[in-house]
Scaffold this active site. Structure first.
Site, mmCIF file in Angstrom:
data_model
loop_
_atom_site.group_PDB
_atom_site.id
_atom_site.type_symbol
_atom_site.label_atom_id
_atom_site.label_comp_id
_atom_site.label_asym_id
_atom_site.label_seq_id
_atom_site.Cartn_x
_atom_site.Cartn_y
_atom_site.Cartn_z
ATOM 1 N N ASP A 1 -10.402 7.652 -13.453
ATOM 2 C CA ASP A 1 -11.587 7.313 -14.262
ATOM 3 C C ASP A 1 -12.347 6.137 -13.663
ATOM 4 O O ASP A 1 -13.161 5.508 -14.342
ATOM 5 C CB ASP A 1 -11.158 6.945 -15.689
ATOM 6 C CG ASP A 1 -11.155 8.151 -16.628
ATOM 7 O OD1 ASP A 1 -11.506 9.254 -16.164
ATOM 8 O OD2 ASP A 1 -10.798 7.994 -17.811
ATOM 9 N N ASP B 1 0.032 5.635 -26.709
ATOM 10 C CA ASP B 1 1.415 5.967 -26.409
ATOM 11 C C ASP B 1 2.314 5.757 -27.633
ATOM 12 O O ASP B 1 3.150 6.603 -27.959
ATOM 13 C CB ASP B 1 1.910 5.132 -25.224
ATOM 14 C CG ASP B 1 1.520 3.661 -25.334
ATOM 15 O OD1 ASP B 1 0.926 3.268 -26.358
ATOM 16 O OD2 ASP B 1 1.793 2.908 -24.387
#
Length: 491
Positions: free
Chosen positions: A97, A244
């Protein structure tokens, strides 16, 4: 009115003490389980992890999410390509990214290994929608593995990582697995040693949580996920900056098992500048507090034994507890004025609080050194001073989590800033939140210094140790901020 205000401050103080007591006792229980596991050395999962001879190796996709990581991206790809595993069953996806020179470095590395017949690809998106969570979702949509091994840009896994972890997934209900993390630059300064110890403590108690089958909050790197589990949960959620932890909670509430292998260690890099550290911890606090309240209802409706529910509350809301310690810091000055600690309740409350801090400090420091694998034995005075400074550093962290909690309540869930690791700080544009956190540090230091003076003036000595420790902790981070500013001027 002063009497009503006094009772209100005392009530909040005692609530925090009771909350802290529950947390310490639960953590002490898990600590003792971890000690038992350490003495035994082997658990059932550790046995299975040593048995690399399995009938059929499943396909694995190694996911490497990166964003502007020019200093570490090449060694990350090198480490991923060193992983030992049947080549026809392994693919490596570099999920890029980046908006800087990282992309070209990654592209050259990928082309280098692709020319050697590695199954490796560079995947780029049109925008950074969803940040890291969106990047991972994009990666799994183009992957072919039955399992996903995930490594952040600053990680270097051992070459036998997959051979040690994949055999654990013989159990079809095992949804994900976390491994140990070491830190290459832990000895650079006290700041890096503190971070290594603090996260080492978390790793150490996670051994006990895993052994006891209790809920845990796990990292999103140096881990392996079963694709079926990820698909069943709908993948990573971009509504939180700790995607996460969010996915881990959903997996555990969905009756998926997790495993923790502390002896399989990937190396990572810690932030060395105080600005990078404080911004990282505010983001963590914001994400953890948001995730805790987001999953509160589901946790309460989940059928589980009382002790496991207590541990779930302790794990999920430990970040809220840390933020509430900052509330205690703010209460110290009004308590000096309004309460003379002559009531039996307040005296026992203050005594209980400092006894719990001492107990927690000794347990935490011991577990932290074991978890971070600090084997040296400093002299007694240095060990005592370092332990005191270690405890004092949790007070600035309480401020960062407090700010993160307030921002989470205000609906700020997606303000994501990459944490520069090592000596690489925010060289160009420092996120604005850094100035807010620094101003709060200066205010808190002066506020607590005033509380110490008022305590001596009024003969209220019970909370002076807390305020002195606050001054030590905040004094350290302010000094490091000055050092960082001077270093930037020289550059």
């Amino acid at each position: 009115m002063p009497t009503l205000l006094s009772w209100f401050c005392q009530a909040i103080f005692l609530v925090v003490v009771v909350y802290f007591a529950l947390y310490v006792l639960l953590e002490l229980r898990v600590f003792l389980i971890s000690r038992k596991v350490e003495r035994r050395k082997l658990t059932e999962l550790a046995h299975s992890a040593d048995e690399a001879d399995i009938e059929r190796w499943p396909s694995v996709s190694v996911l490497l999410p990166i964003y502007n990581e020019s200093e570490v991206v090449e060694r990350l790809i090198d480490a991923a390509c060193r992983l030992r595993y049947p080549s026809q069953l392994l693919e490596i996806l570099v999920l890029d990214d980046s908006s800087d020179g990282t992309t070209e470095l990654a592209r050259r590395k990928v082309e280098h290994y692709a020319a050697q017949d590695f199954d490796i690809r560079l995947l780029r998106r049109r925008d950074r929608k969803g940040y890291k969570a969106g990047n991972l979702v994009n990666g799994i949509q183009q992957s072919r593995g039955e399992f996903f091994a995930i490594f952040d840009a600053d990680f270097v896994p051992p070459d036998n990582f997959l051979l040690k972890t994949v055999p654990c997934f013989r159990d079809p209900k095992l949804g994900f697995l976390q491994t140990g993390i070491g830190y290459e630059n832990r000895d650079v300064s006290f700041l890096t040693r503190f971070q290594a110890m603090e996260m080492g403590h978390q790793q150490y108690v996670t051994v006990g949580l895993s052994e006891d089958g209790d809920m845990a909050s796990l990292s999103g790197s140096s881990c392996v996920w079963r694709k079926v589990c990820v698909d069943a949960l709908g993948g990573w959620n971009a509504s939180t900056v700790t995607e996460d932890v969010d996915l881990g909670y959903r997996a555990q509430f969905g009756d998926w098992k997790y495993a923790y292998l502390r002896d399989v260690v990937s190396m990572s890099v810690l932030p060395e500048t105080i600005s990078a550290y404080r911004i990282q911890r505010e983001r963590w606090g914001r994400g953890l507090i948001h995730s805790a309240f987001k999953h509160l209802k589901q946790m309460l409706l989940q059928r589980m034994p009382l002790m496991k529910r207590m541990h779930a509350i302790s794990v999920m809301f430990s970040s809220v507890l840390l933020a509430s310690i900052y509330v205690l810091i703010l209460l110290s000055l009004p308590l000096m004025y309004l309460v003379h600690f002559d009531s039996v309740g307040m005296q026992w409350g203050a005594l209980a609080f400092f006894s719990l801090v001492a107990l927690w400090g000794m347990e935490n420091a011991f577990a932290a050194r074991r978890g971070a694998r600090f084997n040296s034995k400093p002299n007694a005075l240095k060990a005592l001073w370092d332990t005191y400074r270690y405890i004092a550093m949790f007070l600035p962290m309480a401020w960062y989590y407090f700010v993160g909690g307030v921002r989470a309540l205000l609906g700020v869930h997606g303000d994501f800033h990459r944490t520069p690791k090592g000596k690489d700080g925010y060289r160009a544009i420092v996120p604005r939140i850094n100035s807010v956190l620094l101003a709060g540090e200066i205010f808190t230091f002066l506020y607590s210094a005033l509380a110490v003076w008022v305590g001596f003036q009024h003969g209220n000595y019970f909370l002076i140790p807390l305020d002195v420790t606050v001054c030590v902790g905040f004094g350290m981070v302010i000094y490091w901020s000055w050092q960082e500013r001077q270093a930037h001027k020289r550059v």
